[in-house]
Design a protein around this motif. Structure first.
Motif, mmCIF file in Angstrom:
data_model
loop_
_atom_site.group_PDB
_atom_site.id
_atom_site.type_symbol
_atom_site.label_atom_id
_atom_site.label_comp_id
_atom_site.label_asym_id
_atom_site.label_seq_id
_atom_site.Cartn_x
_atom_site.Cartn_y
_atom_site.Cartn_z
ATOM 1 N N ARG A 1 0.825 -1.209 0.000
ATOM 2 C CA ARG A 1 0.000 0.000 0.000
ATOM 3 C C ARG A 1 0.863 1.265 0.000
ATOM 4 O O ARG A 1 1.782 1.388 0.798
ATOM 5 C CB ARG A 1 -0.917 -0.013 1.221
ATOM 6 N N CYS B 1 -3.160 5.299 -2.640
ATOM 7 C CA CYS B 1 -4.187 6.219 -2.152
ATOM 8 C C CYS B 1 -3.708 7.645 -2.432
ATOM 9 O O CYS B 1 -2.661 8.060 -1.933
ATOM 10 C CB CYS B 1 -4.368 6.016 -0.653
ATOM 11 N N LYS C 1 -8.014 7.428 9.622
ATOM 12 C CA LYS C 1 -7.237 6.208 9.430
ATOM 13 C C LYS C 1 -8.155 5.028 9.107
ATOM 14 O O LYS C 1 -7.910 4.255 8.183
ATOM 15 C CB LYS C 1 -6.468 5.934 10.723
ATOM 16 N N GLU C 2 -9.232 4.966 9.844
ATOM 17 C CA GLU C 2 -10.176 3.864 9.656
ATOM 18 C C GLU C 2 -10.798 3.930 8.251
ATOM 19 O O GLU C 2 -10.941 2.908 7.571
ATOM 20 C CB GLU C 2 -11.222 3.974 10.778
ATOM 21 N N GLN D 1 0.061 7.019 9.763
ATOM 22 C CA GLN D 1 -0.671 6.074 10.621
ATOM 23 C C GLN D 1 -1.004 4.805 9.842
ATOM 24 O O GLN D 1 -1.295 3.772 10.428
ATOM 25 C CB GLN D 1 -2.013 6.665 11.076
ATOM 26 N N THR D 2 -1.012 4.915 8.508
ATOM 27 C CA THR D 2 -1.476 3.810 7.668
ATOM 28 C C THR D 2 -0.376 3.202 6.798
ATOM 29 O O THR D 2 -0.366 2.005 6.561
ATOM 30 C CB THR D 2 -2.631 4.297 6.746
ATOM 31 N N VAL D 3 0.544 4.037 6.291
ATOM 32 C CA VAL D 3 1.621 3.499 5.450
ATOM 33 C C VAL D 3 2.984 3.859 6.057
ATOM 34 O O VAL D 3 3.108 4.882 6.730
ATOM 35 C CB VAL D 3 1.562 4.049 3.996
ATOM 36 N N GLU E 1 -8.281 2.820 5.586
ATOM 37 C CA GLU E 1 -8.095 1.377 5.563
ATOM 38 C C GLU E 1 -9.263 0.684 4.871
ATOM 39 O O GLU E 1 -9.070 -0.244 4.082
ATOM 40 C CB GLU E 1 -7.879 0.843 6.987
ATOM 41 N N ARG E 2 -10.470 1.182 5.120
ATOM 42 C CA ARG E 2 -11.629 0.596 4.435
ATOM 43 C C ARG E 2 -11.560 0.868 2.931
ATOM 44 O O ARG E 2 -11.965 0.040 2.128
ATOM 45 C CB ARG E 2 -12.926 1.158 5.012
ATOM 46 N N TYR F 1 -8.768 1.224 1.090
ATOM 47 C CA TYR F 1 -7.787 0.284 0.526
ATOM 48 C C TYR F 1 -8.420 -1.103 0.382
ATOM 49 O O TYR F 1 -8.286 -1.760 -0.645
ATOM 50 C CB TYR F 1 -6.567 0.161 1.448
ATOM 51 N N ASP F 2 -9.099 -1.552 1.434
ATOM 52 C CA ASP F 2 -9.710 -2.890 1.391
ATOM 53 C C ASP F 2 -10.715 -2.986 0.254
ATOM 54 O O ASP F 2 -10.763 -3.971 -0.472
ATOM 55 C CB ASP F 2 -10.422 -3.210 2.722
#
Ligand code: GDD
Ligand code: MG
Length: 351
Positions: A2, A108, A123-124, A46-48, A127-128, A130-131
């Protein structure tokens, strides 16, 4: 894998004179803290991991960008464009650059000018997104519940029929920046979300969508990327950028494609579009004034005072904006902050 790419090449004249051609909006400090670009990088980290976090910008903003984020991401993660050619070019060039370097993965794209308070919910949502992009193999954008009939944002009409995953919503229509009448209709109908400017897709999904709807972008930029050393462009890229149309990804691709889903972001969000909204990121004092820099006031209320250096003094004012920078000053009623855009145009005309 990601990746995240911050689009940070915008011109940023709406906050003039706080923002300038040489210091666009993303470098302006907000809520008496760091600037929007730094805040955006921190939110993404926070995510990557840092080595998967990139910035794409105009080569004229290279130094200021590098200095601003030097403690956060590696210098080679700044992708430079020869000049601004809008977000379709920016997204295509950055995607092809990462494709060449990493082979495949999800990217992203986020704007550098979004202000978000709730980092957890951001962040949440990412992540959703990306999913969802991984699952659907399509493009995924993040929609935000509108709080007023804005004309400065894109609108996403969401299909009320839910798909098989009820959190991945089907896009019925995408409308970039409607006029005020339509904005009111969209807002009142309750069927629309704002486009938060966040886009997630696999490298291939992004490149295929550009190939389909903006074939000139695909041909010219892929030719240049084949010949250019990474991550900085060269004369091939310059030629490519000269040939292609200046169009946003929203107008060029999102409005046309049906291979697109939306997930709902639950975070608060503002594309800081005026000095008034910039000031609102900070706290007002007991008299309703929002002050940044040196100020001394008598009988002063509900005003926005910004000073880079000089001591600003005021007597008997209410609901005004007073901005003082090294070489320019503006004074205007708060409810006319939007008109700065026209003022900047006038300035350009008069030289
Ligand atoms: N590198 C690069 N090159 N970045 C660019 C360029 C370019 O040529 N043009 C714009 N950007 C960056 C801007 O700095 C900003 O961070 C982001 O891309 C979006 O561009 P804006 O110019 O700010 O677009 P907008 O605000 O008018 O509209 C877009 O964002 C809204 C949300 O903030 C659209 O996507 C709307 O639909 C959306 O609602
Ligand atoms: Mg914007």
């Amino acid at each position: 894998e990601r990746f995240a790419v911050i689009m940070a090449g915008g011109s940023g004249t709406r906050l003039w004179p706080i923002s300038r051609e040489t210091r666009p909006k993303q470098f302006v400090n907000v809520d008496n803290g760091s600037c929007m670009l730094v805040k955006t990088v921190e939110r993404l980290l926070q995510t990557v991991p840092a080595d998967h976090c990139f910035i794409v910008t105009d080569k004229r903003l290279k130094n200021i960008t590098r200095n601003t984020v030097k403690n956060l991401i590696p210098g080679e993660n700044i992708i430079l464009e020869p000049f601004k050619k809008n977000t379709a070019a920016c997204i295509e060039f950055a995607t092809m650059t990462l494709k060449k370097r990493f082979g495949e993965g999800l990217i992203c794209f986020v704007p550098a000018d979004g202000y978000v308070n709730d980092r957890e919910k951001y962040k949440e949502a990412l992540e959703r997104a990306y999913d969802a992009a991984e699952k659907t193999k399509a493009l995924v954008i993040v929609g935000i519940t509108p709080s007023y009939p804005a004309t400065g944002y894109g609108y996403i009409q969401v299909d009320s029929e839910k798909g098989d995953d009820e959190r991945i919503l089907i896009v019925q229509k995408f409308i970039e920046k409607p006029d005020i009448d339509n904005a009111r209709k969209f807002f009142e109908s309750g069927e629309f979300l704002w486009n938060g400017g966040i886009l997630v897709g696999s490298m291939d999904a992004i490149m295929n969508s550009v190939k389909k709807y903006l074939p000139e972008h695909d041909e010219n930029i892929s030719h240049a990327v084949k010949h250019s050393k990474l991550p900085t462009g060269n004369r091939y890229l310059n030629d490519a950028y000269n040939k292609i149309q200046n169009i946003s990804f929203d107008n060029g691709v999102l409005e046309k494609t049906d291979c697109i889903y939306v997930i709902k972001g639950e975070f608060d969000w503002d594309d800081i579009g005026s000095i008034d909204s910039l000031a609102k990121t900070g706290k007002a004092d007991a008299d309703g004034n929002m002050v940044s820099g040196r100020h001394l006031g008598m009988d002063t209320s509900n005003s926005i005072i910004f000073s880079e250096d000089a001591l600003v003094t005021t007597i008997g004012i209410d609901n005004l904006i007073v901005v003082s920078t090294k070489d320019a000053i503006i004074v205007c009623p708060r409810d006319r902050a939007q008109e700065v855009k026209g003022l900047v145009e006038l300035l350009k005309e008069k030289g």
